[in-house]
Design a protein around this motif. Sequence first.
Motif, PDB file in Angstrom:
ATOM      1  N   ALA A 133       1.027  -1.169  -0.263  1.00 33.12           N
ATOM      2  CA  ALA A 133      -0.205   0.023   0.167  1.00 33.12           C
ATOM      3  C   ALA A 133       0.573   1.236  -0.069  1.00 33.12           C
ATOM      4  O   ALA A 133       0.736   2.404  -0.165  1.00 33.12           O
ATOM      5  CB  ALA A 133      -1.004   0.151   0.890  1.00 33.12           C
ATOM      6  N   ALA A 134       2.225   1.351   0.539  1.00 31.41           N
ATOM      7  CA  ALA A 134       3.162   2.365   1.210  1.00 31.41           C
ATOM      8  C   ALA A 134       3.582   3.082  -0.349  1.00 31.41           C
ATOM      9  O   ALA A 134       3.782   3.720  -0.978  1.00 31.41           O
ATOM     10  CB  ALA A 134       4.267   2.194   2.018  1.00 31.41           C
ATOM     11  N   ARG A 135       3.743   1.691  -1.349  1.00 31.59           N
ATOM     12  CA  ARG A 135       4.148   1.949  -3.086  1.00 31.59           C
ATOM     13  C   ARG A 135       3.715   2.460  -3.869  1.00 31.59           C
ATOM     14  O   ARG A 135       3.894   2.895  -4.366  1.00 31.59           O
ATOM     15  CB  ARG A 135       5.229   0.483  -3.008  1.00 31.59           C
ATOM     16  CG  ARG A 135       5.488  -0.304  -2.524  1.00 31.59           C
ATOM     17  CD  ARG A 135       6.566  -1.266  -2.713  1.00 31.59           C
ATOM     18  NE  ARG A 135       7.623  -2.506  -2.253  1.00 31.59           N
ATOM     19  CZ  ARG A 135       7.099  -3.470  -1.532  1.00 31.59           C
ATOM     20  NH1 ARG A 135       5.548  -3.461  -2.014  1.00 31.59           N
ATOM     21  NH2 ARG A 135       7.707  -3.948  -0.730  1.00 31.59           N
ATOM     22  N   GLN A 136       2.120   1.628  -3.228  1.00 33.63           N
ATOM     23  CA  GLN A 136       1.222   2.528  -4.351  1.00 33.63           C
ATOM     24  C   GLN A 136       1.168   3.718  -3.718  1.00 33.63           C
ATOM     25  O   GLN A 136       0.328   4.322  -5.039  1.00 33.63           O
ATOM     26  CB  GLN A 136       0.035   1.510  -4.158  1.00 33.63           C
ATOM     27  CG  GLN A 136      -1.190   1.165  -5.067  1.00 33.63           C
ATOM     28  CD  GLN A 136      -2.667   0.672  -5.342  1.00 33.63           C
ATOM     29  OE1 GLN A 136      -2.311  -0.357  -4.076  1.00 33.63           O
ATOM     30  NE2 GLN A 136      -3.332   0.990  -6.300  1.00 33.63           N
ATOM     31  N   LEU A 137       0.768   3.643  -2.697  1.00 29.09           N
ATOM     32  CA  LEU A 137       0.288   5.595  -1.937  1.00 29.09           C
ATOM     33  C   LEU A 137       0.944   6.778  -3.266  1.00 29.09           C
ATOM     34  O   LEU A 137       1.112   7.709  -4.133  1.00 29.09           O
ATOM     35  CB  LEU A 137       0.622   6.366  -1.184  1.00 29.09           C
ATOM     36  CG  LEU A 137       0.224   6.724  -0.570  1.00 29.09           C
ATOM     37  CD1 LEU A 137      -0.395   7.091   1.385  1.00 29.09           C
ATOM     38  CD2 LEU A 137       0.983   8.567  -0.613  1.00 29.09           C
ATOM     39  N   LEU A 138       2.628   5.714  -3.058  1.00 25.53           N
ATOM     40  CA  LEU A 138       3.741   7.151  -3.727  1.00 25.53           C
ATOM     41  C   LEU A 138       3.824   7.451  -5.184  1.00 25.53           C
ATOM     42  O   LEU A 138       4.057   8.047  -5.617  1.00 25.53           O
ATOM     43  CB  LEU A 138       5.420   5.976  -3.157  1.00 25.53           C
ATOM     44  CG  LEU A 138       5.575   6.447  -1.826  1.00 25.53           C
ATOM     45  CD1 LEU A 138       6.956   6.158  -1.352  1.00 25.53           C
ATOM     46  CD2 LEU A 138       5.071   8.274  -1.350  1.00 25.53           C
ATOM     47  N   THR A 139       3.344   6.488  -5.736  1.00 27.16           N
ATOM     48  CA  THR A 139       3.079   5.607  -7.544  1.00 27.16           C
ATOM     49  C   THR A 139       2.013   6.323  -7.954  1.00 27.16           C
ATOM     50  O   THR A 139       2.418   7.361  -9.128  1.00 27.16           O
ATOM     51  CB  THR A 139       3.157   4.043  -7.848  1.00 27.16           C
ATOM     52  OG1 THR A 139       4.753   3.516  -7.317  1.00 27.16           O
ATOM     53  CG2 THR A 139       3.120   3.875  -8.947  1.00 27.16           C
ATOM     54  N   ALA A 140       0.989   6.624  -6.976  1.00 28.14           N
ATOM     55  CA  ALA A 140       0.200   6.796  -7.565  1.00 28.14           C
ATOM     56  C   ALA A 140       0.097   8.495  -7.278  1.00 28.14           C
ATOM     57  O   ALA A 140      -0.060   9.226  -8.300  1.00 28.14           O
ATOM     58  CB  ALA A 140      -1.540   7.167  -6.508  1.00 28.14           C
ATOM     59  N   LEU A 141       1.108   8.965  -6.520  1.00 30.69           N
ATOM     60  CA  LEU A 141       1.366  10.415  -6.087  1.00 30.69           C
ATOM     61  C   LEU A 141       2.517  10.986  -7.299  1.00 30.69           C
ATOM     62  O   LEU A 141       2.374  11.832  -7.732  1.00 30.69           O
ATOM     63  CB  LEU A 141       2.068  10.846  -5.251  1.00 30.69           C
ATOM     64  CG  LEU A 141       1.208  11.296  -3.891  1.00 30.69           C
ATOM     65  CD1 LEU A 141       2.121  11.228  -3.139  1.00 30.69           C
ATOM     66  CD2 LEU A 141      -0.042  12.108  -4.006  1.00 30.69           C
ATOM     67  N   GLY A 142       3.261   9.835  -8.391  1.00 27.18           N
ATOM     68  CA  GLY A 142       4.283  10.497  -8.823  1.00 27.18           C
ATOM     69  C   GLY A 142       3.938  10.400 -10.372  1.00 27.18           C
ATOM     70  O   GLY A 142       3.919  11.088 -11.890  1.00 27.18           O
ATOM     71  N   HIS A 143       2.665   9.602 -10.555  1.00 28.82           N
ATOM     72  CA  HIS A 143       2.173   9.910 -11.962  1.00 28.82           C
ATOM     73  C   HIS A 143       0.936  10.807 -12.217  1.00 28.82           C
ATOM     74  O   HIS A 143       0.359  11.464 -13.128  1.00 28.82           O
ATOM     75  CB  HIS A 143       0.819   8.424 -11.851  1.00 28.82           C
ATOM     76  CG  HIS A 143       1.595   7.306 -11.650  1.00 28.82           C
ATOM     77  ND1 HIS A 143       0.833   5.896 -11.343  1.00 28.82           N
ATOM     78  CD2 HIS A 143       2.831   7.008 -11.999  1.00 28.82           C
ATOM     79  CE1 HIS A 143       2.597   4.839 -12.016  1.00 28.82           C
ATOM     80  NE2 HIS A 143       2.950   5.526 -12.425  1.00 28.82           N
ATOM     81  N   LEU A 144       1.172  11.838 -11.107  1.00 26.82           N
ATOM     82  CA  LEU A 144       0.045  13.103 -10.812  1.00 26.82           C
ATOM     83  C   LEU A 144       0.391  14.160 -11.413  1.00 26.82           C
ATOM     84  O   LEU A 144       0.369  14.784 -12.441  1.00 26.82           O
ATOM     85  CB  LEU A 144      -0.747  13.602  -9.768  1.00 26.82           C
ATOM     86  CG  LEU A 144      -1.581  13.074  -8.689  1.00 26.82           C
ATOM     87  CD1 LEU A 144      -1.564  12.932  -7.437  1.00 26.82           C
ATOM     88  CD2 LEU A 144      -2.653  12.961  -9.060  1.00 26.82           C
ATOM     89  N   ALA A 145       2.043  14.094 -12.005  1.00 26.49           N
ATOM     90  CA  ALA A 145       2.732  15.158 -11.776  1.00 26.49           C
ATOM     91  C   ALA A 145       4.699  14.650 -11.775  1.00 26.49           C
ATOM     92  O   ALA A 145       4.711  13.498 -10.100  1.00 26.49           O
ATOM     93  CB  ALA A 145       2.564  16.376 -11.026  1.00 26.49           C
ATOM     94  N   PRO A 146       4.972  15.772 -11.845  1.00 32.08           N
ATOM     95  CA  PRO A 146       6.457  15.437 -11.363  1.00 32.08           C
ATOM     96  C   PRO A 146       6.750  16.075  -9.910  1.00 32.08           C
ATOM     97  O   PRO A 146       6.537  16.916  -9.927  1.00 32.08           O
ATOM     98  CB  PRO A 146       7.897  16.386 -12.620  1.00 32.08           C
ATOM     99  CG  PRO A 146       6.700  16.052 -13.631  1.00 32.08           C
ATOM    100  CD  PRO A 146       5.363  16.307 -13.299  1.00 32.08           C
ATOM    101  N   LEU A 147       6.410  14.479  -8.773  1.00 32.67           N
ATOM    102  CA  LEU A 147       6.762  15.522  -7.648  1.00 32.67           C
ATOM    103  C   LEU A 147       7.690  14.465  -6.703  1.00 32.67           C
ATOM    104  O   LEU A 147       8.033  13.740  -7.071  1.00 32.67           O
ATOM    105  CB  LEU A 147       5.317  14.230  -7.197  1.00 32.67           C
ATOM    106  CG  LEU A 147       4.095  14.992  -7.477  1.00 32.67           C
ATOM    107  CD1 LEU A 147       3.288  15.049  -7.435  1.00 32.67           C
ATOM    108  CD2 LEU A 147       4.372  16.906  -7.102  1.00 32.67           C
TER     109      LEU A 147
END
Length: 199
Positions: A133-147
Motif C-alpha cells: 500500500a505504501a508503494r502504491q501510494l507513492l507511485t500514485a502521487l508520482g503519476h499525478l505530476a513530476p513530484l
Amino acid sequence: MMRKIYFHEDDYCQLEVLPLSAEQFCRREMGEIEEFAKEHREGPFYTDIYLREESPETLLQLNLRPEQLTAALDFLPAYDLVETGYSSYREECQSTQARGLNEELAVFWSVDEAGLVEAIWLAFWVEPQEANAARQLLTALGHLAPLLLADWNWDRCVDLSQPTEIEQYVAEKVLAAQNWRDELAKMRLSETEEAENGD
C-alpha cells in the motif's frame, strides 16, 4: 461511522510532497539543517532551533485539484474529518482532506481559496504488511505530476517518478519499523528479567 484522523502539529509537512523542481533547494536546505544541528548539539540536546526555509517551488505552480488526488488515491479509504493539535488539544483542519489505512500511513492535502492543492504531506510509518500500500501510494502521487517527496526527518529526497527510488525508500521504512519493534521487544524482555530477578 465517521472516520477521523489526527496529526500532531509538529508533523505538518515533515514528509512533504513538492514539485520535482524543488529537489536542489531541498538538498541544500537539508545540508544546512545538518550543519546547524552539528554546531548546536550538546550531548543529547540542542542549544537552538533551525527554522526551515519554505521552498520557492510550490505545488500551486502545478495547478493540481483535489479531485485529481481523490481519483488517484481511491484505493485508500477516505477520512471524513482531519484534526490537528498537540497533547490533548484538537482542532478541525479546514479545507484539508486525507486518505489512508490508519494514522501512521496516510496522505493529507490542503486546498486554497481558489480550489488548488497547496500542500501535500504524509504520515509514513510502514509495517511489513503495509509495504504494498505504501508503494502504491507513492507511485500514485508520482503519476499525478513530476513530484518529489522531501523527508525532512531523514534528510531524504525521493523522486516519485522513479520506481527504484520508491522501492528503496519503502524498504528502508519497513526496516526502521522492524528495528523499532525489535528494540521494544528487547526492552520489555529486559524489564521482565529485572522484575523476576528482583523477586
